[in-house]
Design an enzyme around this catalytic site. Structure first.
Site, PDB file in Angstrom:
ATOM      1  N   HIS A   1      28.346 -48.833  42.913  1.00  0.00           N
ATOM      2  CA  HIS A   1      29.813 -48.927  42.821  1.00  0.00           C
ATOM      3  C   HIS A   1      30.194 -49.739  41.579  1.00  0.00           C
ATOM      4  CE1 HIS A   1      30.208 -47.293  46.811  1.00  0.00           C
ATOM      5  NE2 HIS A   1      29.800 -48.364  47.441  1.00  0.00           N
TER       6      HIS A   1
ATOM      7  N   ARG B   1      38.375 -40.167  44.143  1.00  0.00           N
ATOM      8  CA  ARG B   1      39.197 -39.667  45.253  1.00  0.00           C
ATOM      9  C   ARG B   1      40.599 -40.242  45.137  1.00  0.00           C
ATOM     10  NH1 ARG B   1      37.853 -40.904  51.710  1.00  0.00           N
ATOM     11  NH2 ARG B   1      39.091 -39.188  52.546  1.00  0.00           N
TER      12      ARG B   1
ATOM     13  N   THR C   1      31.095 -41.333  48.911  1.00  0.00           N
ATOM     14  CA  THR C   1      29.733 -41.686  48.497  1.00  0.00           C
ATOM     15  C   THR C   1      28.675 -41.047  49.410  1.00  0.00           C
ATOM     16  OG1 THR C   1      30.724 -43.860  48.067  1.00  0.00           O
ATOM     17  CG2 THR C   1      28.337 -43.675  47.804  1.00  0.00           C
TER      18      THR C   1
HETATM   19  P1  PAP Z   1      30.897 -45.947  50.816  1.00  0.00           P
HETATM   20  O1  PAP Z   1      31.498 -45.833  49.452  1.00  0.00           O
HETATM   21  O2  PAP Z   1      31.114 -47.285  51.450  1.00  0.00           O
HETATM   22  O3  PAP Z   1      29.457 -45.539  50.889  1.00  0.00           O
HETATM   23  P2  PAP Z   1      32.056 -43.443  51.559  1.00  0.00           P
HETATM   24  O4  PAP Z   1      30.991 -42.564  52.056  1.00  0.00           O
HETATM   25  O5  PAP Z   1      32.596 -43.175  50.204  1.00  0.00           O
HETATM   26  O6  PAP Z   1      31.673 -44.960  51.771  1.00  0.00           O
HETATM   27  O7  PAP Z   1      33.331 -43.353  52.508  1.00  0.00           O
HETATM   28  C1  PAP Z   1      33.409 -42.783  53.728  1.00  0.00           C
HETATM   29  C2  PAP Z   1      34.483 -41.723  53.636  1.00  0.00           C
HETATM   30  O8  PAP Z   1      33.855 -40.477  53.328  1.00  0.00           O
HETATM   31  C3  PAP Z   1      35.164 -41.568  54.971  1.00  0.00           C
HETATM   32  O9  PAP Z   1      36.447 -41.056  54.671  1.00  0.00           O
HETATM   33  P3  PAP Z   1      37.684 -41.212  55.673  1.00  0.00           P
HETATM   34  O10 PAP Z   1      37.749 -42.644  56.068  1.00  0.00           O
HETATM   35  O11 PAP Z   1      38.889 -40.766  54.906  1.00  0.00           O
HETATM   36  O12 PAP Z   1      37.400 -40.306  56.827  1.00  0.00           O
HETATM   37  C4  PAP Z   1      34.263 -40.522  55.596  1.00  0.00           C
HETATM   38  O13 PAP Z   1      34.832 -39.886  56.716  1.00  0.00           O
HETATM   39  C5  PAP Z   1      34.059 -39.593  54.429  1.00  0.00           C
HETATM   40  N1  PAP Z   1      32.880 -38.732  54.575  1.00  0.00           N
HETATM   41  C6  PAP Z   1      31.646 -39.071  55.031  1.00  0.00           C
HETATM   42  N2  PAP Z   1      30.833 -38.016  55.010  1.00  0.00           N
HETATM   43  C7  PAP Z   1      31.558 -36.969  54.557  1.00  0.00           C
HETATM   44  C8  PAP Z   1      31.262 -35.588  54.332  1.00  0.00           C
HETATM   45  N3  PAP Z   1      30.078 -35.084  54.581  1.00  0.00           N
HETATM   46  N4  PAP Z   1      32.242 -34.813  53.844  1.00  0.00           N
HETATM   47  C9  PAP Z   1      33.464 -35.327  53.574  1.00  0.00           C
HETATM   48  N5  PAP Z   1      33.816 -36.605  53.778  1.00  0.00           N
HETATM   49  C10 PAP Z   1      32.857 -37.431  54.262  1.00  0.00           C
END
Ligand code: PAP
Length: 338
Positions: free
Chosen positions: A150, A173, A85
């Site tokens: 969401h 994902r 997100t």
């Molecule tokens: P949300 O749905 O609660 O807003 P969201 O941003 O979907 O959260 O989830 C965070 C995930 O996106 C994390 O994944 P991981 O736990 O597998 O590492 C986070 O690291 C990843 N994420 C955040 N920013 C980016 C980015 N710029 N590029 C790729 N993945 C990212």
């Protein structure tokens, strides 16, 4: 715009994760008739219209269903939590506002503001503190207005579903990485509960996720419903996949731009704008920004850093057994095929 304006103590849960105490007697009576479950790292979940929500989010979803009216140009990003997100919010904002803010601008909002401020989430940012906010008074950092949610398709406010103009971008994902990411995020948000959990909690959390009992779950029904709608109406709902975007970000950013009727011009292509946007919004860049290392999301008080963990494909290999992986693959196959 500030990303650190909340004075919420980092030890108390964000409002959207608070318990029943924060809701009216009438709402308590209403939820008492709903199926209820407790899973690790989340307050009690209630099943409403086939999906599971913590109480404050459920109240917010219903408020949004009752009061939200889109403008014809609004764009909605829809994700199941932890599907990327934050990343897509940053890409969407940068893409849509590229005439106002050049991607290489030293003062670009992405450099000083967390993406969750730039693209507010309906049920977490806008409707959780106020059941009928006057959005005319809200200073949207973007035009067209960009929203995230969401909410499952069944939960979306009817005017969004009925609209013939509002575009919906659905990012999904691999469920194995979604579950692992959710687990890490839950531990960050509930450190006290996390310390008290027993050795079996990870497997129990995994079983709940497979069963569909997780905030905004079932995961597979979430995707399936939007997929069905997108097949009926591909010009309104675009499907993007986190893993594809990681592998070919430029290609999918161009798809997104075309879908939103703002394709890159040949001048923009020649100037390297696509690559500049990809770089600006990359995990490496976003996670190292001061605002994302130290700030908080003003709507919720959650630390911006909680949204950056690894940002890679396949972190599940470090956490799930082969049996667990096969189980999720099997459900995917049954529900979504291939
Ligand atoms: P949300 O749905 O609660 O807003 P969201 O941003 O979907 O959260 O989830 C965070 C995930 O996106 C994390 O994944 P991981 O736990 O597998 O590492 C986070 O690291 C990843 N994420 C955040 N920013 C980016 C980015 N710029 N590029 C790729 N993945 C990212």
């Amino acid at each position: 715009m500030s990303s650190s304006s909340s004075d919420r103590s980092s030890s108390s849960p964000p409002k959207y994760l608070q318990k029943e105490d924060g809701v009216s007697q009438e709402f308590k009576t209403f939820i008492s008739s709903l199926p209820k479950r407790k899973i690790h790292l989340t307050p009690d979940l209630y099943q409403y219209q086939g999906f599971w929500y913590p109480v404050m989010i459920l109240r917010s979803v219903i408020a949004c269903q009752n009061h939200f009216h889109p403008q014809s140009s609004d764009i909605f990003l829809v994700t199941f939590p932890k599907s990327g997100t934050t990343w897509l919010k940053s890409l969407l904002f940068t893409l849509s506002n590229r005439r106002q803010f050049a991607a290489t601008d030293a003062n670009h909002p992405i450099l000083t503001t967390n993406p969750h401020e730039l693209v507010p989430t309906l049920e977490i940012a806008l409707y959780v503190n106020n059941e009928n906010p006057n959005l005319d008074n809200f200073e949207f950092p973007s035009f067209p207005r960009l929203f995230c949610t969401h909410m499952p398709w069944t939960g979306l406010p009817q005017p969004i579903k009925n609209s013939s103009t509002n575009k919906i971008v659905y990012l999904y994902r691999n469920p194995k990485d979604v579950f692992v990411s959710l687990w890490h995020f839950g531990k960050k948000l509930s450190p006290e509960e996390s310390k008290k959990m027993g050795p079996d909690s990870f497997v129990e959390g995994f079983e709940s996720f497979c069963e569909g009992v997780t905030p905004f779950g079932p995961f597979f029904d979430h995707i399936q419903d939007y997929l069905k709608e997108s097949k009926k109406n591909p010009s309104r709902i675009l499907f993007l996949k986190y893993e594809d975007m990681k592998e070919q970000p430029g290609l999918h950013l161009r798809r997104l731009a075309e879908f939103l009727d703002c394709p890159f011009s040949s001048d923009e292509e020649e100037s390297g704008l696509v690559e500049d946007i990809v770089k600006l919004c990359s995990f490496e860049n976003l996670s190292n920004l001061e605002v994302n290392k130290n700030g908080k999301v003003s709507f919720t008080g959650v630390l911006n850093s909680a949204f950056f963990h690894r940002g890679k494909i396949g972190d599940w290999k470090n956490h799930l057994s082969e049996e667990m992986a096969l189980k999720l693959d099997g459900i995917w196959e049954d529900k979504l095929g291939g």
